[in-house]
Design a protein around this motif. Structure first.
Motif, short mmCIF file in Angstrom:
data_model
loop_
_atom_site.label_atom_id
_atom_site.label_comp_id
_atom_site.label_asym_id
_atom_site.label_seq_id
_atom_site.Cartn_x
_atom_site.Cartn_y
_atom_site.Cartn_z
N UNK A 20 -22.40 -25.64 28.31
CA UNK A 20 -21.07 -25.59 28.95
C UNK A 20 -21.19 -25.29 30.43
N UNK A 21 -22.00 -24.29 30.76
CA UNK A 21 -22.12 -23.90 32.16
C UNK A 21 -22.78 -25.00 32.98
N UNK A 22 -23.79 -25.64 32.44
CA UNK A 22 -24.44 -26.72 33.17
C UNK A 22 -23.49 -27.88 33.40
N UNK A 23 -22.72 -28.26 32.36
CA UNK A 23 -21.78 -29.38 32.48
C UNK A 23 -20.65 -29.03 33.45
N UNK A 24 -20.08 -27.84 33.31
CA UNK A 24 -18.95 -27.45 34.16
C UNK A 24 -19.38 -27.34 35.62
N UNK A 25 -20.47 -26.63 35.87
CA UNK A 25 -20.93 -26.44 37.25
C UNK A 25 -21.36 -27.77 37.86
N UNK A 26 -22.06 -28.59 37.08
CA UNK A 26 -22.48 -29.90 37.59
C UNK A 26 -21.30 -30.79 37.91
N UNK A 68 -26.03 -36.09 42.21
CA UNK A 68 -25.54 -34.77 42.62
C UNK A 68 -25.39 -33.85 41.41
N UNK A 69 -24.89 -34.40 40.29
CA UNK A 69 -24.78 -33.58 39.08
C UNK A 69 -26.16 -33.08 38.66
N UNK A 70 -27.16 -33.97 38.71
CA UNK A 70 -28.52 -33.56 38.33
C UNK A 70 -29.04 -32.48 39.27
N UNK A 71 -28.81 -32.66 40.58
CA UNK A 71 -29.24 -31.64 41.54
C UNK A 71 -28.57 -30.30 41.23
N UNK A 72 -27.27 -30.35 40.93
CA UNK A 72 -26.52 -29.12 40.67
C UNK A 72 -27.01 -28.42 39.41
N UNK A 73 -27.33 -29.18 38.38
CA UNK A 73 -27.84 -28.58 37.14
C UNK A 73 -29.17 -27.87 37.40
N UNK A 74 -30.06 -28.52 38.14
CA UNK A 74 -31.34 -27.90 38.46
C UNK A 74 -31.14 -26.66 39.33
N UNK A 75 -30.25 -26.75 40.32
CA UNK A 75 -30.00 -25.62 41.22
C UNK A 75 -29.39 -24.45 40.46
N UNK A 76 -28.43 -24.74 39.57
CA UNK A 76 -27.82 -23.65 38.78
C UNK A 76 -28.86 -22.97 37.91
#
Length: 290
Positions: free
Chosen positions: A87-93, A214-222
């Protein structure tokens, strides 16, 4: 009129369906993403235990029928935590993608279309931000703003907006010299109308492709921020936090890190495959635009 719009929508959906079915990369990305998003949405129904439910008698149990992914050092079910952590990965991404796409596109359009001194100032600012590694910039912003979900999205947005802005700006520089843009100016069309009706549709393929990355970058960064302790805070389940918790027990309970690691790998791989497939399918000229 309504029937025409309905037919047009059906035609676009049919074309998208053929695009997905005819491209293995897009098909793989869509299938995996749908599965992960479904797991995130229906986590309370899928997970057999609560993500923070502890049972010290079951600590460090290997995978079994009772605990599909085993248990961690507090006896928490790893499968339940992985599913809720999605959930957190999907929402934040998703939130990072939306905000980055909006502000990055707007900044790139303004800079590329107007040019001149404003373009120079904006590009120097983006270069200054890009000189700082995204993860370090995000950590600095979270330290200033405070640690919560909203500020985490803001920090990641600030880190990734310059990258998208420069891509959009480079495309705008070429588009503004096209004949149809010159024709629009010659008949007195307002800049906003020219941008929205003539230039933005040409930008959409590149924006769509970059949004998936960008979603992939955000998931890795989170995951990286949570691993370092400045992302999603415990006891909330985060894939990066689970990796951090499990590293102490790698020798005796590797499943604590293996399964959240696989989750990160799957979502990033599916997004990269989706982005590559869309890039090749929508516009082969974009293959070298990254």
């Amino acid at each position: 009129m309504s029937g025409g719009r309905t037919t047009g929508r059906k035609g676009r959906l049919h074309a998208f369906g053929r695009l997905v079915a005819g491209n293995p990369q897009i098909l793989f990305g869509v299938v995996v993403l749908v599965m992960l998003v479904a797991a995130a949405l229906f986590a309370p129904l899928i997970a057999p235990y609560g993500p923070a439910e502890t049972n010290i008698m079951n600590r460090l149990k290997p995978p079994s029928w009772a605990h599909l992914f085993g248990t961690d050092a507090f006896g928490r079910d790893v499968f339940s935590r992985v599913v809720h952590g999605a959930r957190y990965s999907v929402i934040i991404g998703a939130l990072t993608m939306l905000t980055t796409t909006f502000f990055g596109t707007a900044l790139g359009i303004v800079s590329g279309y107007l040019g001149g001194l404003l373009d120079m100032i904006l590009m120097r600012l983006t270069e200054a931000f890009m000189a700082i590694p995204a993860i370090l910039l995000a950590i600095a912003l979270i330290a200033i703003l405070g640690n919560n979900l909203g500020n985490l999205v803001i920090a990641l947005t600030v880190a990734y907006v310059p990258r998208l802005a420069r891509i959009v700006r480079s495309l705008m520089l070429s588009l503004r010299e096209e004949l149809y843009v010159e024709s629009g100016r010659s008949i007195g069309a307002r800049p906003l109308r020219i941008v929205i009706h003539y230039m933005l549709p040409q930008l959409l393929p590149a924006i769509l492709v970059q949004s998936s990355f960008i979603i992939a970058y955000a998931v890795i960064a989170e995951a990286g921020l949570s691993f370092l302790g400045v992302g999603v805070q415990p006891p909330a389940p985060s894939w990066g936090g689970m990796l951090s918790d499990g590293r102490t027990y790698m020798a005796i309970a590797p499943w604590i890190t293996i399964f959240p690691g696989l989750g990160i790998m799957l979502i990033v791989l599916s997004l990269n495959q989706l982005g590559d497939g869309l890039r090749d399918a929508l516009d082969p000229r974009l293959r070298n635009v990254t």
